[in-house]
Structure formats: C-alpha cells, structure tokens
Design a protein around this motif. Structure first.
Motif, PDB file in Angstrom:
ATOM      1  N   CYS A 170      -3.207   1.819   8.261  1.00 37.44           N
ATOM      2  CA  CYS A 170      -4.000   1.895   7.115  1.00 37.44           C
ATOM      3  C   CYS A 170      -5.868   1.269   8.113  1.00 37.44           C
TER       4      CYS A 170
ATOM      5  N   LYS B 262       0.769  -1.279  -0.086  1.00 40.28           N
ATOM      6  CA  LYS B 262      -0.012   0.178   0.060  1.00 40.28           C
ATOM      7  C   LYS B 262       0.779   0.985   0.311  1.00 40.28           C
TER       8      LYS B 262
ATOM      9  N   CYS C 140       1.850   2.497   4.138  1.00 36.52           N
ATOM     10  CA  CYS C 140       2.062   0.721   5.036  1.00 36.52           C
ATOM     11  C   CYS C 140       2.529   0.076   4.220  1.00 36.52           C
TER      12      CYS C 140
ATOM     13  N   CYS D  61       1.121  -3.499   4.109  1.00 38.62           N
ATOM     14  CA  CYS D  61       0.077  -4.078   3.734  1.00 38.62           C
ATOM     15  C   CYS D  61       0.326  -4.593   2.915  1.00 38.62           C
TER      16      CYS D  61
ATOM     17  N   VAL E 118      -3.716  -5.861   6.517  1.00 37.32           N
ATOM     18  CA  VAL E 118      -4.628  -4.571   7.626  1.00 37.32           C
ATOM     19  C   VAL E 118      -3.458  -4.013   8.215  1.00 37.32           C
ATOM     20  N   CYS E 119      -3.240  -3.145   8.742  1.00 31.27           N
ATOM     21  CA  CYS E 119      -2.134  -3.294   9.693  1.00 31.27           C
ATOM     22  C   CYS E 119      -2.498  -1.789  10.405  1.00 31.27           C
TER      23      CYS E 119
HETATM   24 ZN   LIG Z   1      -1.404  -1.100   6.670  1.00 30.12          ZN
END
Ligand SMILES: [Zn+2]
Length: 502
Positions: free
Chosen positions: A43, A23, A26, A28, A39-40
């Motif tokens: 995001c 992304k 980030c 991901c 996801v993290c």
């Molecule tokens: Zn993320």
C-alpha cells in the motif's frame, strides 16, 4: 419561463467504504490506528511489490450488487487509472474501467420532503444504476498552514463506487436516494456507512433542464430533445446535509447563470466544483478531465476474476431477509401499523432481529411488543445496540420481564417504572422486579383491601356476624384486582386487620 419549469437533472456517484478486516490488495488492517501504522510495501507502492486481491471485498461488492438489483459480471477485471497527486503513491489508482463488478441495476425508494418528512406527498420512485465498481482508496492528506500531512492508513481500503443514471429530478429525490443506499448497505452489513469517518462520500453531477418540465416522469432512456445547462460535478460531499446544501445552491446558481447567458451544454463542456460548507457555496476547481485523460490501462498484476452463478446464489442465500420482506412481515404481524413505526424498526437490521427474537421468546402479541420496543425499550436499545456483550445480557433479562408482563404479573405502568430506573443506572432487572413486588404487597395491597372492605359493608356485616365463608368473597375481589399476584393468606389477614379497625 417560470422558475418551476426549470428541472434539475442529478446523477450521483456514491463511494462506499466496504466493511472488510483488511485492505483490498494487501493484508494491512482497516481498523483505525495511529497515522501511517497500517501500512506495508504494497500500500506504500514500493517498487516490485505485488498486489493480491482480497476476496472479502469482492464478496461485499456482490452483496451490494444484489441489494442494488444489479447484474453481476461473470468476468470482472481491474485497470490502472493514472493521475498525479501526493496522496496517490503509485501515480495510479487500481480501479475498474470497462468490466465493473456490478452493472445495470435499479433501486426503488420512497421520496420524502425534507421539510415535511411524514407528509402524504411522499412517493415511490425507481432509479437506474449504471454500474458499481470496486477500487482502492487513496491516502489522506491534511493541509495545515504551509504543511501537508499524509496518512497512508486509508491507502488501499476497499471502496465501491455506485454510479446512478441522471434520473434524480429534485434535491428531495437525491437525498432520499442517498439515504436509501446507506440503509441498504447497513442492512446487509456491507458497510458501516459512518459519515463522520468518511465511509460514504458523494459526487453529484448536476445540470438544469430548461425546455421540458415533463422530464420528471421520464427515465434517462426516454429523454427526447432536451436542452440543459453545462454539467457540473460537485466533488467530495461528506454528509447528507452537505449534499442537500450543495445541490440547492448549485440549482439556483445554474438557473441564474442560464438566465443571464443562455449557455447550454455542449459536448465536453463540463466543470468540477468543490463545496465550501462554511459559506454554503460551490466554487470552481477545474474543467473536468474526460475519461480517456486518465489513460486507463489493464492492471497486469491482478488476473481477471470469474464469478459464477453458483457464487452469486451462495452469497444471496447468506444475505437473509431483505428490508422489503421485513416490512411485509411486520405488516402481516400487525395490520394497519403506521409506516413511521415500520421505518423505526427497520432503521437498524439488529433492531428488527431483536423484534423477531423477542416475539419468539416471549410469545407477546406483536402489536404490544412493537409498542414496547418503540416506547419503553428504545432508549436502552439505542445505547446498547453497538455493544454486543451487554446487549445479549440485557436481552436475556428483558425476556424474563416481558414474560411476566405477558402473564399479567407486571403491569405496563410497572414496566415503565422499571425501564426508567434501568435507564438511570439500575442494571439488575431481578432486583427491580423484586422491589416492585415488595412495594406492591406492602403498600398497594393494604389500600386495595381497604377499598374492597369499605365498598362492601353488607359483606362486612356478615363476617362480623360470624359468617367466616363471606370473607372468601372479599378475598376473591382483591385477587381479581391484583390479577392473582398477591398471597391469599396475606389478603385474609389484611382483611381481618381492616375489619377490626372498623
Ligand atoms: Zn498494506
């Protein structure tokens, strides 16, 4: 006023999903996955999380800028675009406001009639590009009954938003341009532009010029004293078909409305409409927010980015041949080749690369090779083009087969048979080739010998009279017909067999 004197004025905002592994802010993955698994904390916008810029997204944006003949900013920066929506967890989107990464470009493209694609009415047009800026996508919400589901996998995926000048003056021009952008993005591997996966979406700004049919030949900077209907922005069109249908509907609707009300654009008079693809109509969503209502503020967590001419030159040198250069190289290989065939070969960068590889590896005459690619090889290529391993294996086999063809050991007809067998599941070309040879020796050779013997009765008389050397004349004739493929000893014995039967 005649309806043909109403000229649509269309500008497009094209959102292109950049092809990056991770992304924009980030690490991901951007791969498809179960909902909410890529996801993290960044995001998902946990408080205190810090975004960091993915430079691959910047690199792909610069490639797009080069493809769109744009200036690349020497300093670019990011801003927060604030609005409230359930799929925007931060309450703002990180986008670019006054320092977009690319600006002031132009694109040349062929405008074709959608109804008569290869008609001679096609013409070349150039359109100006205001800007292309890099931003993050939002999450995806799906509405079902009373529920709304949110999938955050898409939140933070890099998007490039390309904004054109309002210089598209018909639906044909808008659709042809949108397709050109898709082709460019795919050619340089900037985006996959898979419409079904939402990799490319359009917002169309449209109004109708009511007082100047000559506007068609003008660029935005050359407009003078023109009057037009209130601008409508149609949001979120996700296919070329929807772009076309929405514009056609909206053109008719605005002309009708103008005829009834005489309403013209005045500053601030702008509305946003959605498109209902099932009904084929646009419907009003809201009066558009002006840019300042988004309350853009500089993004404090991402530093300004400096882009040097050296960076740009290096990226440019990695982009390889452009579609225009590729078309020229085909034209110089094959004079008078049809534009249709050029488009077919250039529809996929990989197809063009395959043409170049096969040309080098087989030494086949380019016209013959293109003919084979567009006729015999295309069905296989369409199947294999996305499967790199199988494709290279297939190409290795094809090269050998095409070398036989070049050396006249396989006829075009035999090639056709082989490829059609291959397309129904016979995967081994070596086997197909040996089958072909056996068939030929067993069946075809005897009938060729028979024909040669029967059509040379005086030579046969000489052989019967004991003149053994006359037999070589018949062998020569058979060799000529089989283009040297058959074994002379075998021909001799088949000739003996035939003469004994007479
Ligand atoms: Zn993320």
């Amino acid at each position: 006023m005649n309806d043909t004197e109403f000229i649509p004025i269309i500008g497009l905002e094209i959102h292109v999903q950049l092809k990056t592994a991770s992304k924009l802010f980030c690490s991901c993955s951007t791969d498809e996955a179960d909902p909410n698994s890529n996801v993290c904390e960044i995001c998902l916008a946990y408080p205190g999380s810090m975004p960091s810029l993915n430079l691959e997204g910047v690199r792909k944006s610069i490639m797009a800028g080069i493809a769109l003949n744009s200036h690349i900013a020497d300093i670019t920066s990011w801003d927060r675009k604030s609005y409230m929506y359930p799929d925007l967890f931060k309450g703002y989107q990180i986008s670019q406001y006054d320092r977009p990464i690319c600006y002031d470009g132009n694109v040349e493209f062929i405008v074709r009639s959608r109804k008569n694609y290869y008609s001679s009415d096609a013409y070349i047009k150039r359109i100006g590009i205001f800007r292309a800026h890099l931003e993050e996508d939002t999450a995806k919400s799906t509405h079902e009954g009373d529920f709304t589901y949110i999938d955050a996998n898409k939140a933070g995926i890099p998007l490039l938003e390309i904004v054109t000048k309002p210089e598209l003056y018909s639906v044909d021009e808008a659709v042809s341009f949108a397709k050109k952008v898709r082709d460019l993005m795919r050619w340089f591997d900037i985006s996959e532009c898979d419409m079904e996966k939402g990799h490319m979406r359009f917002d169309a700004n449209i109004s109708i010029c009511v007082n100047n049919p000559n506007i068609k030949s003008k660029s935005y900077e050359e407009w003078e004293d023109i009057l037009f209907t209130p601008i409508v922005e149609i949001k979120n069109l996700n296919s070329f078909g929807n772009l076309e249908a929405a514009l056609e509907y909206e053109i008719k609707r605005q002309i009708e409305e103008y005829k009834q009300t005489g309403n013209l654009y005045s500053k601030g008079q702008k509305e946003t409409r959605g498109f209902d693809a099932d009904k084929g109509i646009t419907y009003i969503q809201r009066k558009k927010e002006e840019a300042n209502e988004y309350r853009y503020i500089p993004e404090p967590d991402i530093p300004y980015l400096e882009i040097t001419q050296e960076d740009i030159d290096q990226i440019k040198s990695q982009m390889g041949i452009t579609p225009l250069e590729a078309a020229d190289s085909i034209r110089s290989d094959v004079p008078n080749i049809s534009e249709y065939v050029i488009e077919l070969i250039l529809g996929e960068r990989r197809l063009f690369d395959i043409y170049i590889d096969l040309k080098q590896e087989t030494g086949l005459e380019p016209r013959k090779l293109i003919n084979l690619i567009t006729n015999e090889l295309k069905p296989d290529l369409d199947l294999l083009i996305d499967q790199q391993d199988k494709l290279s294996d297939w190409l290795n086999q094809i090269i050998q087969v095409l070398i036989y063809f070049r050396d006249n050991k396989v006829s075009q007809n035999q090639l056709k048979i082989m490829f059609s067998k291959h397309q129904v599941g016979e995967t081994d070309f070596e086997k197909l080739l040996s089958e072909l040879k056996n068939d030929e020796v067993d069946i075809d050779l005897q009938s060729i010998v028979n024909t040669v013997v029967e059509s040379n009765p005086s030579v046969v008389e000489q052989i019967k009279g004991g003149k053994e050397s006359a037999k070589m004349f018949l062998v020569g004739q058979v060799m000529k017909i089989t283009k040297g493929k058959a074994d002379p000893n075998e021909i001799k014995s088949l000739i003996d067999k035939k003469i004994n039967e007479i």
